[in-house]
Design a protein around this motif. Structure first.
Motif, PDB file in Angstrom:
ATOM      1  N   GLY A 176      -5.249   5.517   8.691  1.00 43.08           N
ATOM      2  CA  GLY A 176      -6.187   4.418   8.485  1.00 43.08           C
ATOM      3  C   GLY A 176      -7.309   4.782   7.539  1.00 43.08           C
ATOM      4  O   GLY A 176      -7.690   3.993   6.665  1.00 43.08           O
ATOM      5  N   ALA A 177      -7.866   5.990   7.680  1.00 43.08           N
ATOM      6  CA  ALA A 177      -8.950   6.429   6.795  1.00 43.08           C
ATOM      7  C   ALA A 177      -8.455   6.586   5.365  1.00 43.08           C
ATOM      8  O   ALA A 177      -9.152   6.212   4.406  1.00 43.08           O
ATOM      9  CB  ALA A 177      -9.524   7.748   7.302  1.00 43.08           C
ATOM     10  N   LEU A 178      -7.239   7.134   5.191  1.00 44.80           N
ATOM     11  CA  LEU A 178      -6.693   7.319   3.844  1.00 44.80           C
ATOM     12  C   LEU A 178      -6.466   5.980   3.155  1.00 44.80           C
ATOM     13  O   LEU A 178      -6.762   5.822   1.967  1.00 44.80           O
ATOM     14  CB  LEU A 178      -5.377   8.102   3.921  1.00 44.80           C
ATOM     15  CG  LEU A 178      -4.722   8.434   2.579  1.00 44.80           C
ATOM     16  CD1 LEU A 178      -5.653   9.295   1.730  1.00 44.80           C
ATOM     17  CD2 LEU A 178      -3.390   9.149   2.783  1.00 44.80           C
ATOM     18  N   PHE A 179      -5.957   4.993   3.898  1.00 45.87           N
ATOM     19  CA  PHE A 179      -5.747   3.671   3.304  1.00 45.87           C
ATOM     20  C   PHE A 179      -7.082   3.041   2.905  1.00 45.87           C
ATOM     21  O   PHE A 179      -7.197   2.433   1.836  1.00 45.87           O
ATOM     22  CB  PHE A 179      -5.010   2.757   4.274  1.00 45.87           C
ATOM     23  CG  PHE A 179      -4.756   1.380   3.723  1.00 45.87           C
ATOM     24  CD1 PHE A 179      -3.714   1.147   2.850  1.00 45.87           C
ATOM     25  CD2 PHE A 179      -5.580   0.316   4.072  1.00 45.87           C
ATOM     26  CE1 PHE A 179      -3.487  -0.119   2.322  1.00 45.87           C
ATOM     27  CE2 PHE A 179      -5.362  -0.949   3.562  1.00 45.87           C
ATOM     28  CZ  PHE A 179      -4.315  -1.172   2.676  1.00 45.87           C
ATOM     29  N   ALA A 180      -8.089   3.190   3.767  1.00 46.60           N
ATOM     30  CA  ALA A 180      -9.406   2.630   3.451  1.00 46.60           C
ATOM     31  C   ALA A 180      -9.994   3.283   2.206  1.00 46.60           C
ATOM     32  O   ALA A 180     -10.575   2.608   1.347  1.00 46.60           O
ATOM     33  CB  ALA A 180     -10.351   2.802   4.639  1.00 46.60           C
ATOM     34  N   LEU A 181      -9.834   4.606   2.077  1.00 48.05           N
ATOM     35  CA  LEU A 181     -10.348   5.306   0.900  1.00 48.05           C
ATOM     36  C   LEU A 181      -9.593   4.890  -0.354  1.00 48.05           C
ATOM     37  O   LEU A 181     -10.195   4.705  -1.425  1.00 48.05           O
ATOM     38  CB  LEU A 181     -10.250   6.818   1.105  1.00 48.05           C
ATOM     39  CG  LEU A 181     -11.136   7.415   2.203  1.00 48.05           C
ATOM     40  CD1 LEU A 181     -10.894   8.908   2.319  1.00 48.05           C
ATOM     41  CD2 LEU A 181     -12.604   7.136   1.919  1.00 48.05           C
ATOM     42  N   PHE A 182      -8.280   4.754  -0.248  1.00 46.28           N
ATOM     43  CA  PHE A 182      -7.490   4.300  -1.392  1.00 46.28           C
ATOM     44  C   PHE A 182      -7.926   2.903  -1.814  1.00 46.28           C
ATOM     45  O   PHE A 182      -8.023   2.599  -3.015  1.00 46.28           O
ATOM     46  CB  PHE A 182      -6.003   4.306  -1.031  1.00 46.28           C
ATOM     47  CG  PHE A 182      -5.114   3.760  -2.126  1.00 46.28           C
ATOM     48  CD1 PHE A 182      -4.799   4.535  -3.230  1.00 46.28           C
ATOM     49  CD2 PHE A 182      -4.613   2.465  -2.051  1.00 46.28           C
ATOM     50  CE1 PHE A 182      -3.996   4.033  -4.246  1.00 46.28           C
ATOM     51  CE2 PHE A 182      -3.811   1.946  -3.052  1.00 46.28           C
ATOM     52  CZ  PHE A 182      -3.502   2.745  -4.158  1.00 46.28           C
ATOM     53  N   HIS A 183      -8.180   2.052  -0.839  1.00 49.41           N
ATOM     54  CA  HIS A 183      -8.662   0.694  -1.105  1.00 49.41           C
ATOM     55  C   HIS A 183      -9.975   0.739  -1.893  1.00 49.41           C
ATOM     56  O   HIS A 183     -10.142   0.042  -2.898  1.00 49.41           O
ATOM     57  CB  HIS A 183      -8.844  -0.026   0.233  1.00 49.41           C
ATOM     58  CG  HIS A 183      -9.612  -1.306   0.155  1.00 49.41           C
ATOM     59  ND1 HIS A 183     -10.995  -1.347   0.268  1.00 49.41           N
ATOM     60  CD2 HIS A 183      -9.214  -2.595  -0.005  1.00 49.41           C
ATOM     61  CE1 HIS A 183     -11.412  -2.595   0.166  1.00 49.41           C
ATOM     62  NE2 HIS A 183     -10.356  -3.376   0.011  1.00 49.41           N
ATOM     63  N   ASP A 184     -10.920   1.584  -1.466  1.00 49.17           N
ATOM     64  CA  ASP A 184     -12.224   1.659  -2.116  1.00 49.17           C
ATOM     65  C   ASP A 184     -12.104   2.186  -3.549  1.00 49.17           C
ATOM     66  O   ASP A 184     -12.714   1.648  -4.479  1.00 49.17           O
ATOM     67  CB  ASP A 184     -13.163   2.562  -1.315  1.00 49.17           C
ATOM     68  CG  ASP A 184     -13.383   2.046   0.102  1.00 49.17           C
ATOM     69  OD1 ASP A 184     -13.077   0.857   0.353  1.00 49.17           O
ATOM     70  OD2 ASP A 184     -13.853   2.824   0.946  1.00 49.17           O
ATOM     71  N   VAL A 185     -11.326   3.258  -3.725  1.00 51.52           N
ATOM     72  CA  VAL A 185     -11.184   3.857  -5.055  1.00 51.52           C
ATOM     73  C   VAL A 185     -10.439   2.917  -5.998  1.00 51.52           C
ATOM     74  O   VAL A 185     -10.816   2.750  -7.170  1.00 51.52           O
ATOM     75  CB  VAL A 185     -10.459   5.219  -4.947  1.00 51.52           C
ATOM     76  CG1 VAL A 185     -10.131   5.769  -6.327  1.00 51.52           C
ATOM     77  CG2 VAL A 185     -11.318   6.213  -4.184  1.00 51.52           C
ATOM     78  N   ALA A 186      -9.383   2.264  -5.513  1.00 47.25           N
ATOM     79  CA  ALA A 186      -8.597   1.356  -6.352  1.00 47.25           C
ATOM     80  C   ALA A 186      -9.456   0.193  -6.844  1.00 47.25           C
ATOM     81  O   ALA A 186      -9.395  -0.190  -8.030  1.00 47.25           O
ATOM     82  CB  ALA A 186      -7.386   0.836  -5.578  1.00 47.25           C
ATOM     83  N   LEU A 187     -10.265  -0.388  -5.968  1.00 43.54           N
ATOM     84  CA  LEU A 187     -11.108  -1.511  -6.374  1.00 43.54           C
ATOM     85  C   LEU A 187     -12.189  -1.081  -7.357  1.00 43.54           C
ATOM     86  O   LEU A 187     -12.567  -1.847  -8.251  1.00 43.54           O
ATOM     87  CB  LEU A 187     -11.744  -2.169  -5.151  1.00 43.54           C
ATOM     88  CG  LEU A 187     -10.986  -3.396  -4.593  1.00 43.54           C
ATOM     89  CD1 LEU A 187      -9.564  -3.043  -4.199  1.00 43.54           C
ATOM     90  CD2 LEU A 187     -11.727  -3.980  -3.389  1.00 43.54           C
ATOM     91  N   THR A 188     -12.680   0.135  -7.218  1.00 40.69           N
ATOM     92  CA  THR A 188     -13.670   0.629  -8.175  1.00 40.69           C
ATOM     93  C   THR A 188     -13.035   0.830  -9.547  1.00 40.69           C
ATOM     94  O   THR A 188     -13.633   0.483 -10.584  1.00 40.69           O
ATOM     95  CB  THR A 188     -14.277   1.955  -7.681  1.00 40.69           C
ATOM     96  OG1 THR A 188     -14.809   1.771  -6.364  1.00 40.69           O
ATOM     97  CG2 THR A 188     -15.392   2.412  -8.604  1.00 40.69           C
ATOM     98  N   PHE A 189     -11.823   1.370  -9.592  1.00 42.76           N
ATOM     99  CA  PHE A 189     -11.106   1.490 -10.858  1.00 42.76           C
ATOM    100  C   PHE A 189     -10.887   0.109 -11.482  1.00 42.76           C
ATOM    101  O   PHE A 189     -11.043  -0.072 -12.695  1.00 42.76           O
ATOM    102  CB  PHE A 189      -9.763   2.190 -10.643  1.00 42.76           C
ATOM    103  CG  PHE A 189      -9.822   3.687 -10.752  1.00 42.76           C
ATOM    104  CD1 PHE A 189      -9.831   4.301 -11.994  1.00 42.76           C
ATOM    105  CD2 PHE A 189      -9.869   4.480  -9.627  1.00 42.76           C
ATOM    106  CE1 PHE A 189      -9.884   5.678 -12.103  1.00 42.76           C
ATOM    107  CE2 PHE A 189      -9.934   5.862  -9.723  1.00 42.76           C
ATOM    108  CZ  PHE A 189      -9.938   6.472 -10.966  1.00 42.76           C
ATOM    109  N   GLY A 190     -10.511  -0.851 -10.643  1.00 42.77           N
ATOM    110  CA  GLY A 190     -10.300  -2.206 -11.153  1.00 42.77           C
ATOM    111  C   GLY A 190     -11.567  -2.807 -11.725  1.00 42.77           C
ATOM    112  O   GLY A 190     -11.540  -3.509 -12.747  1.00 42.77           O
ATOM    113  N   PHE A 191     -12.702  -2.530 -11.093  1.00 41.22           N
ATOM    114  CA  PHE A 191     -13.991  -3.023 -11.592  1.00 41.22           C
ATOM    115  C   PHE A 191     -14.278  -2.478 -12.984  1.00 41.22           C
ATOM    116  O   PHE A 191     -14.716  -3.211 -13.882  1.00 41.22           O
ATOM    117  CB  PHE A 191     -15.101  -2.624 -10.615  1.00 41.22           C
ATOM    118  CG  PHE A 191     -16.486  -2.852 -11.132  1.00 41.22           C
ATOM    119  CD1 PHE A 191     -17.038  -4.128 -11.173  1.00 41.22           C
ATOM    120  CD2 PHE A 191     -17.258  -1.782 -11.590  1.00 41.22           C
ATOM    121  CE1 PHE A 191     -18.326  -4.339 -11.658  1.00 41.22           C
ATOM    122  CE2 PHE A 191     -18.534  -1.985 -12.068  1.00 41.22           C
ATOM    123  CZ  PHE A 191     -19.075  -3.264 -12.108  1.00 41.22           C
TER     124      PHE A 191
END
Length: 334
Positions: A176-191
């Motif tokens: 769960g923590a790894l998915f949440a971190l991937f979510h945060d990093v992916a959205l920042t890259f998208g930004f």
């Protein structure tokens, strides 16, 4: 005098009931971010693509916007102008400025030397009396090494965090923590792919900061979930997650709001050179708080975590839930 509480002790928000909608939105945003990075790409800074770096001392403070436009007008890409802090004023030794310009895409070392000469001529002819202190070139090899090191640092940080949570809690919490971190990093890259703000080593540092903040918030929620799993052994997992999130909601809002206020002021009034860094952390605080509530916690349901999952062998009779909503909660209240 009664203290102001932004989150009352009786707060009982049903976060988990929106988990399917939140997960769908998050997956769409992740897919959109990956698509943006693949199609638009990142506006990589000189740290990652190589470039010229010239340190110049002007007799008077130069018009930075004009200088930036002139450097960009050479045709090699957007110039980066950074005024050094703590340099003497105009009446003493002058104002020191660092000028950075991307390397030519083709032509190798010869083209790089031509670009450096053009930059030198621009400064000498456009600003009489300016003194060139040093000229440095970041080669493509060095920039590739920096890019690889930055990527590996993000990857290893996420893996190490997941292993820690696995050992500290259980493997489901690590996933769960790894998915949440991937979510945060992916959205920042998208930004950064969407806005085309410069992506440099400062942004890598911001991403590592985002990972650390998101992890901190996630661990607080996970620790309360684990505690409640042991305390309320007959409670269904959905209300138990809602209970845990609501019990830590005051701390989450207090921490996030304090940081957002400081970052917003810095974003509006801070120097241009740290604009991307501050913007990345500001976005990361928002999506990190969101992912701790709507990603890290609800994903435990899909991983079949329940009050029965981590019962010790000598578990006694199940305890009932007390009447007080936050009984036993020793966290901060807002």
């Amino acid at each position: 005098m009664r203290l102001l509480k932004l989150v009352p002790e009786t707060t009982n928000i049903g976060f988990v009931r929106w988990r399917n909608v939140a997960m769908l939105i998050s997956l769409l945003m992740i897919i959109g971010s990956v698509a943006l990075v693949a199609t638009r790409g990142l506006n990589l800074g000189i740290d990652f693509v190589g470039g010229q770096s010239m340190r110049v001392t002007f007799q008077e403070s130069p018009p930075l916007d004009q200088l930036r436009s002139q450097v960009s007008g050479l045709g090699y890409g957007e110039g980066v102008i950074q005024e050094e802090f703590g340099t003497p004023g105009a009446q003493t030794e002058g104002h020191t400025v660092t000028i950075r310009m991307p390397l030519p895409q083709t032509g190798g070392e010869e083209a790089a030397n031509v670009a450096a000469q053009q930059l030198r001529q621009l400064v000498e002819q456009g600003y009489p009396g300016a003194r060139i202190e040093s000229v440095e070139t970041v080669s493509g090899k060095v920039s590739n090494e920096l890019f690889r090191a930055g990527g590996l640092s993000l990857l290893f940080a996420m893996i190490a965090i997941s292993i820690y949570i696995w050992v500290r809690f259980e493997w489901q919490f690590g996933v769960g923590a790894l998915f949440a971190l991937f979510h945060d990093v992916a959205l920042t890259f998208g930004f950064f792919a969407l806005t085309q703000l410069e992506f440099n080593l400062n942004i890598v540092a911001a991403l590592l900061t985002i990972i650390g903040y998101s992890l901190n918030d996630t661990i607080v929620v996970y620790d309360r979930i684990r505690e409640n799993l042991r305390k309320y052994r007959k409670m269904a997992i959905e209300p138990l997650l809602d209970l845990s999130i609501n019990e830590t909601l005051a701390r989450t809002i207090m921490t996030s709001l304090s940081m957002l206020i400081a970052l917003f002021v810095l974003l509006m009034m801070g120097p241009d050179v740290i604009f991307g860094f501050v913007a990345a952390i500001l976005l990361g605080i928002i999506i990190g708080t969101y992912s701790s509530v709507y990603m890290a916690a609800p994903i435990l349901i899909w991983l079949k975590v329940g009050p029965h999952s981590f019962l010790p062998k000598d578990a006694g009779p199940a305890e009932r839930m007390p009447a007080g909503r936050n009984e036993g909660y020793d966290g901060a209240q807002v």
